[in-house]
Scaffold this active site. Structure first.
Site, short mmCIF file in Angstrom:
data_model
loop_
_atom_site.label_atom_id
_atom_site.label_comp_id
_atom_site.label_asym_id
_atom_site.label_seq_id
_atom_site.Cartn_x
_atom_site.Cartn_y
_atom_site.Cartn_z
N ASN A 14 -9.55 5.44 1.10
CA ASN A 14 -9.20 6.79 0.65
C ASN A 14 -9.63 6.88 -0.82
O ASN A 14 -8.96 6.34 -1.69
CB ASN A 14 -7.69 7.00 0.80
N TRP A 15 -10.75 7.56 -1.03
CA TRP A 15 -11.27 7.63 -2.41
C TRP A 15 -10.44 8.53 -3.31
O TRP A 15 -10.60 8.53 -4.52
CB TRP A 15 -12.72 8.14 -2.39
N LYS A 16 -9.56 9.34 -2.72
CA LYS A 16 -8.76 10.31 -3.48
C LYS A 16 -9.68 11.18 -4.34
O LYS A 16 -10.82 11.42 -3.92
CB LYS A 16 -7.66 9.59 -4.28
N GLU B 204 0.77 11.97 -1.47
CA GLU B 204 0.39 12.78 -2.64
C GLU B 204 0.32 14.26 -2.26
O GLU B 204 0.63 15.13 -3.08
CB GLU B 204 -0.94 12.26 -3.21
N GLU C 171 2.56 4.17 4.66
CA GLU C 171 2.32 3.95 3.24
C GLU C 171 3.63 4.13 2.48
O GLU C 171 4.00 5.27 2.14
CB GLU C 171 1.29 4.95 2.72
N GLY D 88 -0.53 2.65 -5.50
CA GLY D 88 -1.05 2.67 -6.86
C GLY D 88 -0.17 1.98 -7.88
O GLY D 88 -0.37 2.11 -9.08
N HIS E 11 -0.68 12.75 3.60
CA HIS E 11 -0.60 11.72 2.56
C HIS E 11 0.55 12.05 1.61
O HIS E 11 0.82 13.22 1.34
CB HIS E 11 -1.92 11.65 1.79
N GLY F 106 -6.57 2.59 -1.17
CA GLY F 106 -6.85 3.53 -2.24
C GLY F 106 -7.74 2.90 -3.30
O GLY F 106 -8.96 2.76 -3.11
N GLY F 107 -7.13 2.47 -4.40
CA GLY F 107 -7.89 1.96 -5.55
C GLY F 107 -8.97 0.94 -5.20
O GLY F 107 -10.10 1.04 -5.70
N SER G 235 -1.33 -0.52 -2.41
CA SER G 235 -1.74 -1.67 -3.22
C SER G 235 -2.30 -2.82 -2.38
O SER G 235 -2.08 -3.99 -2.68
CB SER G 235 -0.59 -2.15 -4.10
P1 13P Z 1 -3.56 2.24 -3.37
O1 13P Z 1 -4.30 1.30 -2.48
O2 13P Z 1 -4.34 2.61 -4.60
O3 13P Z 1 -2.18 1.78 -3.67
O4 13P Z 1 -3.41 3.62 -2.56
C1 13P Z 1 -2.97 3.59 -1.26
C2 13P Z 1 -3.17 4.93 -0.69
O5 13P Z 1 -2.52 5.89 -1.09
C3 13P Z 1 -4.17 5.09 0.37
O6 13P Z 1 -4.07 6.33 0.97
#
Ligand code: 13P
Length: 252
Positions: A9-11, A99, A169, A175, A97, A236-237, A215
């Protein structure tokens, strides 16, 4: 056997040229080091979809968006429909998600509408659920996730579940560098699978992929993925770095 999936997930990261470079380098690695064990999926910002679809054409790597509109089409300035996502060459969309839930006030009924439309458009849905830290501290995390599934997902028909991937999640792990322990992930994944079994039967429950997100990195992926009810990850990251993302895929 249910599918193992590692989705990035590149966000809201990377301008178009950077996204194209990342997609090319991930794709090159996956073409040179094919794995039968897991399907990789890149979930990019909307504007990256069409060019990244070209890069991934004729490969095993999937492409997804990170959200879609809750209406099919019409006067909804600034929105992107599920059908548009599909027409850009994607096969997946992330819905619900945390967010989106917290920053854009998306509730379970809106998430259900989006999920329904995405499936109708022929997309597979990566449906996210998970509790915030306070809910875990109050030990109500199972109830929270159960409600998200009941209200956001379980009105779907049995045949729809074939195109649903669930991503657990825990919000406190996103994050933050804090990861759920493999045992915490396993017990929640098993709980989710049991709920699916109660609603849709054992066959569907056994076939539904449940991903862990929060994470996840090369150093912890193998241990989390070794849990029997963890079928991969939503990353994510670490999905923004080719080497890290590819190492996580190899950890399956
Ligand atoms: P991180 O891997 O950066 O914690 O993010 C997880 C995430 O929200 C994937 O959708």
């Amino acid at each position: 056997m249910r599918k193992k999936i590692v989705a990035g997930n590149w966000k809201m990261n990377m301008v178009l040229s950077e996204g194209i470079e990342l997609a090319k380098s991930v794709n090159k690695h996956l073409v040179e080091h094919p794995t039968e064990k897991a399907t990789a999926v890149l979930c990019t910002p909307f504007i990256h979809l069409a060019p990244v679809a070209e890069i991934l054409k004729d490969t095993q790597t999937g492409l997804g968006a990170q959200n879609c509109a809750s209406e099919a089409s019409g006067a909804y300035t600034g929105e992107i429909s599920a059908e548009m996502i599909k027409s850009a060459g994607a096969q997946y969309v992330i819905i619900g998600h945390s967010e989106r839930r917290s920053y854009y006030n998306e509730d379970d009924s809106l998430i259900y509408k989006k999920t329904f439309l995405a499936l109708k458009s022929g997309l597979k849905v990566i449906f996210c659920c998970g509790e915030v830290l306070q809910e875990r501290e109050e030990q109500i995390h199972f109830e929270v996730v159960k409600k998200q599934l009941l209200d956001g997902l379980f009105n779907l028909q049995k045949e729809d579940l074939k195109n649903i991937i669930i991503a657990y999640e825990p919000v406190w792990a996103i994050g933050t560098g804090l990861t759920a322990s493999p045992q915490q992930a396993q017990e929640m994944h098993l709980f989710i699978r049991t709920l699916i079994q109660e609603r849709y039967g054992k066959e569907i429950a056994d076939e539904t992929s449940i991903l862990y997100g929060g994470s996840c990195k090369p150093s912890n992926a193998a241990e989390i993925f070794s849990m029997p009810d963890v079928d991969g990850g939503l990353i994510g990251g670490a999905s923004l770095k080719k080497d890290d993302f590819c190492a996580i895929i190899s950890a399956i």
